[in-house]
Design an enzyme around this catalytic site. Structure first.
Site, mmCIF file in Angstrom:
data_model
loop_
_atom_site.group_PDB
_atom_site.id
_atom_site.type_symbol
_atom_site.label_atom_id
_atom_site.label_comp_id
_atom_site.label_asym_id
_atom_site.label_seq_id
_atom_site.Cartn_x
_atom_site.Cartn_y
_atom_site.Cartn_z
ATOM 1 N N GLN A 148 0.848 -1.200 0.000
ATOM 2 C CA GLN A 148 0.000 0.000 0.000
ATOM 3 C C GLN A 148 0.876 1.240 0.000
ATOM 4 O OE1 GLN A 148 -3.275 0.411 -0.277
ATOM 5 N NE2 GLN A 148 -3.110 2.617 -0.003
ATOM 6 N N GLY A 150 2.457 4.526 0.948
ATOM 7 C CA GLY A 150 2.538 5.179 2.269
ATOM 8 C C GLY A 150 2.679 4.198 3.418
ATOM 9 N N TYR A 154 4.513 -0.731 7.344
ATOM 10 C CA TYR A 154 3.402 -1.602 7.775
ATOM 11 C C TYR A 154 3.266 -2.814 6.851
ATOM 12 C CZ TYR A 154 -1.493 -2.517 9.284
ATOM 13 O OH TYR A 154 -2.659 -3.063 9.765
ATOM 14 N N TYR A 186 -10.308 -3.632 5.238
ATOM 15 C CA TYR A 186 -10.649 -2.451 6.031
ATOM 16 C C TYR A 186 -11.819 -2.782 6.963
ATOM 17 C CZ TYR A 186 -7.380 0.145 3.248
ATOM 18 O OH TYR A 186 -6.214 0.589 2.671
HETATM 19 P P1 NAD Z 1 -6.403 -0.657 17.653
HETATM 20 O O1 NAD Z 1 -5.504 0.540 17.590
HETATM 21 O O2 NAD Z 1 -7.796 -0.463 18.098
HETATM 22 O O3 NAD Z 1 -5.737 -1.758 18.583
HETATM 23 C C1 NAD Z 1 -4.368 -2.006 18.599
HETATM 24 C C2 NAD Z 1 -3.962 -2.305 20.019
HETATM 25 O O4 NAD Z 1 -2.545 -2.576 20.037
HETATM 26 C C3 NAD Z 1 -4.191 -1.147 20.997
HETATM 27 O O5 NAD Z 1 -5.174 -1.513 21.927
HETATM 28 C C4 NAD Z 1 -2.862 -0.975 21.705
HETATM 29 O O6 NAD Z 1 -3.024 -1.085 23.102
HETATM 30 C C5 NAD Z 1 -2.058 -2.180 21.293
HETATM 31 N N1 NAD Z 1 -0.650 -1.852 21.247
HETATM 32 C C6 NAD Z 1 -0.035 -0.960 20.419
HETATM 33 N N2 NAD Z 1 1.278 -0.910 20.719
HETATM 34 C C7 NAD Z 1 1.495 -1.783 21.744
HETATM 35 C C8 NAD Z 1 2.640 -2.164 22.482
HETATM 36 N N3 NAD Z 1 3.859 -1.659 22.222
HETATM 37 N N4 NAD Z 1 2.497 -3.055 23.487
HETATM 38 C C9 NAD Z 1 1.286 -3.590 23.765
HETATM 39 N N5 NAD Z 1 0.164 -3.269 23.080
HETATM 40 C C10 NAD Z 1 0.279 -2.368 22.089
HETATM 41 O O7 NAD Z 1 -6.334 -1.328 16.217
HETATM 42 P P2 NAD Z 1 -7.309 -2.389 15.506
HETATM 43 O O8 NAD Z 1 -7.946 -1.702 14.391
HETATM 44 O O9 NAD Z 1 -8.136 -3.112 16.496
HETATM 45 O O10 NAD Z 1 -6.208 -3.374 14.879
HETATM 46 C C11 NAD Z 1 -5.843 -4.607 15.494
HETATM 47 C C12 NAD Z 1 -4.889 -5.346 14.564
HETATM 48 O O11 NAD Z 1 -5.521 -5.588 13.311
HETATM 49 C C13 NAD Z 1 -3.608 -4.565 14.264
HETATM 50 O O12 NAD Z 1 -2.520 -5.464 14.224
HETATM 51 C C14 NAD Z 1 -3.872 -3.993 12.890
HETATM 52 O O13 NAD Z 1 -2.683 -3.763 12.192
HETATM 53 C C15 NAD Z 1 -4.710 -5.084 12.271
HETATM 54 N N6 NAD Z 1 -5.578 -4.628 11.159
HETATM 55 C C16 NAD Z 1 -6.539 -3.694 11.379
HETATM 56 C C17 NAD Z 1 -7.350 -3.300 10.313
HETATM 57 C C18 NAD Z 1 -8.458 -2.293 10.481
HETATM 58 O O14 NAD Z 1 -9.086 -1.967 9.468
HETATM 59 N N7 NAD Z 1 -8.761 -1.814 11.684
HETATM 60 C C19 NAD Z 1 -7.141 -3.842 9.043
HETATM 61 C C20 NAD Z 1 -6.143 -4.779 8.867
HETATM 62 C C21 NAD Z 1 -5.371 -5.168 9.939
#
Ligand code: NAD
Length: 247
Positions: A148, A150, A154, A186
């Site tokens: 992706q 940018g 990631y 997403y």
């Molecule tokens: P979110 O930001 O709501 O949750 C991420 C969590 O990670 C947070 O609660 C935070 O406490 C925790 N975190 C971050 N850094 C940390 C650290 N150093 N130590 C301990 N905990 C830590 O995000 P989300 O949308 O629920 O995403 C969850 C996962 O799914 C992520 O890995 C994200 O990359 C992946 N993801 C999300 C989407 C989306 O559309 N939301 C899409 C694809 C993948």
């Protein structure tokens, strides 16, 4: 039979909360890992879950720190006896075109999304092999599959997670330990709500199903992968993206 114990990193986040609730509904003892800086927020989250009928433990641990993970998880193993299920769901984004990307943007994302998977799995893995049962589910992303703009940091971290999955699946295969990746497209969470409105609309316009996914749709796939009946699925990368990317 004793309830299985599940550890979910990123457990108090958008997708993590749905996973914790679903695994708890399925009868598991669930422990949600949060960043130690989020102690207050985690306590409020836990109370909110309790009020909604979910009894979920919380554990403050910086998943990007190998030392902290080793200490906390060794302690957890001796307290709990075993951790049967691990969901590596902690993640952050620091989006920048590569031209503008600085060292911190790269290393923070690699440390929290990819090195964390090593840090958290390492202290739990040997016991899974010895117990003859284990489930590891790594939450990657569609952008680790297709790249992706940018998101060089990631996309690299999320693609790396699936490389780890495939290698570890081979190491666990004869021991009852499966390792799989779930790659969301997403999903409606705070992470995607933070995207500028016009960009979000353009993203939705490009999704064949014409909508973002729900956190429960991700949790449902995770819940299936950790069941006994999914014992023949390992090294897989399950896309949950509304048709955004097909391979
Ligand atoms: P979110 O930001 O709501 O949750 C991420 C969590 O990670 C947070 O609660 C935070 O406490 C925790 N975190 C971050 N850094 C940390 C650290 N150093 N130590 C301990 N905990 C830590 O995000 P989300 O949308 O629920 O995403 C969850 C996962 O799914 C992520 O890995 C994200 O990359 C992946 N993801 C999300 C989407 C989306 O559309 N939301 C899409 C694809 C993948």
């Amino acid at each position: 039979m004793n309830a299985k114990t599940a550890l979910v990193t990123g457990g108090i986040g958008g997708i993590g909360t749905a996973i914790c609730r679903r695994l708890s509904n399925d009868g598991m003892n669930v422990i949600a890992v949060h960043h130690p800086m989020e102690n207050e927020h985690a306590a409020a989250w836990q109370a909110e879950q309790k009020a909604a009928g979910y009894d979920i433990a919380i554990l403050g641990m910086d998943v990007s720190s190998p030392e902290e993970c080793s200490t906390r998880l060794s302690q957890l193993l001796s307290d709990e006896g075993s951790v049967d299920i691990l969901v590596n769901c902690a993640g952050i984004t620091r989006d920048k075109s590569f031209k503008r990307m600085e060292d911190d943007h790269w290393y923070d994302v690699i440390n929290v999304n990819l090195n964390s998977v090593y840090n958290v799995t390492r202290p739990l893995w040997d016991a899974m092999l010895e117990n003859g049962f284990g489930r590891v589910v790594n939450i990657s992303s569609v952008n680790g599959q297709r790249g992706q703009f940018g998101q060089a940091n990631y996309s690299a971290a999320k693609a790396g997670m699936h490389g780890f999955t495939m290698a570890m699946a081979q190491e666990g295969a004869t021991k009852g330990v499966t390792v799989n990746t779930v790659s969301p497209g997403y999903i409606s969470t705070a992470m995607t709500e933070a995207i500028r409105d016009d960009i979000r609309e353009a993203i939705i316009g490009g999704i064949p199903m014409g909508r973002m996914g729900t956190t429960e749709e991700i949790a449902g796939a995770v819940a299936y992968l950790v069941e006994e009946e999914a014992g023949y699925i390992t090294g897989a990368n399950i896309p949950i993206n509304g048709g955004l990317y097909m391979s």
